[in-house]
Design a protein around this motif. Sequence first.
Motif, mmCIF file in Angstrom:
data_model
loop_
_atom_site.group_PDB
_atom_site.id
_atom_site.type_symbol
_atom_site.label_atom_id
_atom_site.label_comp_id
_atom_site.label_asym_id
_atom_site.label_seq_id
_atom_site.Cartn_x
_atom_site.Cartn_y
_atom_site.Cartn_z
ATOM 1 N N PRO A 139 0.828 -1.313 0.107
ATOM 2 C CA PRO A 139 0.105 0.047 0.011
ATOM 3 C C PRO A 139 0.758 1.385 0.083
ATOM 4 N N PRO A 141 -1.490 8.008 1.532
ATOM 5 C CA PRO A 141 -1.936 8.997 0.785
ATOM 6 C C PRO A 141 -1.043 10.200 0.844
ATOM 7 N N ASP A 164 -8.703 8.713 2.756
ATOM 8 C CA ASP A 164 -9.077 7.464 2.459
ATOM 9 C C ASP A 164 -10.658 7.094 2.716
ATOM 10 N N ARG A 212 -12.078 4.556 3.433
ATOM 11 C CA ARG A 212 -12.125 3.600 4.619
ATOM 12 C C ARG A 212 -11.238 3.970 5.951
ATOM 13 N N GLU A 267 -7.520 6.769 9.049
ATOM 14 C CA GLU A 267 -7.533 6.381 7.738
ATOM 15 C C GLU A 267 -6.943 4.874 7.705
ATOM 16 N N ASN A 268 -7.691 3.988 7.000
ATOM 17 C CA ASN A 268 -7.196 2.617 6.801
ATOM 18 C C ASN A 268 -5.557 2.624 6.214
ATOM 19 N N ARG A 269 -5.310 3.351 5.287
ATOM 20 C CA ARG A 269 -3.863 3.217 4.600
ATOM 21 C C ARG A 269 -3.020 3.810 5.591
ATOM 22 N N SER A 281 -15.648 11.389 7.943
ATOM 23 C CA SER A 281 -16.146 10.013 7.213
ATOM 24 C C SER A 281 -17.467 9.798 7.542
#
Length: 412
Positions: free
Chosen positions: A45, A48, A58, A60, A120-122, A244
């Motif tokens: 990954p 961002p 992100d 997610r 954020e997931n990333r 989000s």
Amino acid sequence: MNMKNHYDIAIIGAGLVGATMAAAIANEPANQHLNIVVIDQGNEPVLPDLQTEPPVFDARVVALTHASIELMQSIGAWSTILEQRACHYRYMRVWDDEGTAEINFDANELQQDSLGVIVENRILLCAVLASLKNFDNVTLIRQQSIDGLENIDAQDKQEEKIKQLILSDGSRVQACLIIAADGAHSRIRELAGIATRSWSYDQKAIVTTVKSEQSHQFTAWQNFLTTGPLAFLPLDDASERYCSIVWSVDSKRADELMQLGDVEFMSALGMSFENRLGQIESIDKRFCFPLMQRHVVDYIAPQLALVGDAAHTIHPLAGQGVNLGLLDAQALAAEITRSSKRSLSLADESILRRYQRERKRHNLELMLLMEGFKRLFGSRNLAARWLRNSGIRKIDSIKPVKKWLAKQAMRI
């Protein structure tokens, strides 16, 4: 085990739960003799770009509890996360769309700086993967899926029992213990023949990022509509206006909402949220996915364990799916550490039995609780509406009960 394709532990899936699982095991001094391989079918990954204006988030996100934060601290990932981007939320407001009752949680009442952190997931995943590079006994194999799972018979009674994985490029990987962290559609679970119980909620979740007219107030907001819960989760601490959203709605309505243009969708979203943060000013790309509840009959098989979504998926109304998976990883890592300290074989059945006993009970309890919440708040029955409004109002007025609930949620 030092052969090139021979490891003590093979973890399938380098997502949040799988990568954390590897780090949690490797981080313990008692486990330094264990060689661990993590196998994933995806690419590395990429973080961002945090310098864009307006910011791009992100879609997610994860609402980390205090227990998950402590786990991230223990494996050396937390400082990296804070260096990137994360938003501590100090308040939580929950209300019933068709009633007047509301319950409010405040971190100050619990003598805490925050109730949790939205990440954020990333960003979270990249931080955990970065921590893995600190462990010499962890190998990461990418762009390989699993085509087969076999048992290798021991040559004599003194040898360890071995599982063999057949990778998509035809290569073999052998390990004493296989840990499946490969998601809701787990290939390992399928190959091992582990049964699941699952059902559809007949709902879909719409996720995206929005910018509101007013500050999010570092508050996690949740409105229980009869068509499903709508959550606004604070994302930034600069402008304080990005959130989000996770909007769980009946499938037919979700499809209709996804067909709307951005302006029409923002209007519908604002109305459903009662415009508590003013108008919705902008919106990112929307994503939509069906909601299922799934729970395996057994978390374990001989020399094999399931963790995270491979073992269980729940409705996102409480946002606890990832946190439950991280608790799975922590519990199994603790059992492996215990076995190392006692010089037990990784094939010893007691390791996995203790893991299953601890996590299956806890996960089932939360799944049943979430199912109860969904049915109660999804009911249009007048008696049910009166009951949930009275219950929310009562809980909000009894500080010890509210404090206990908040503490439980922080440590799920």
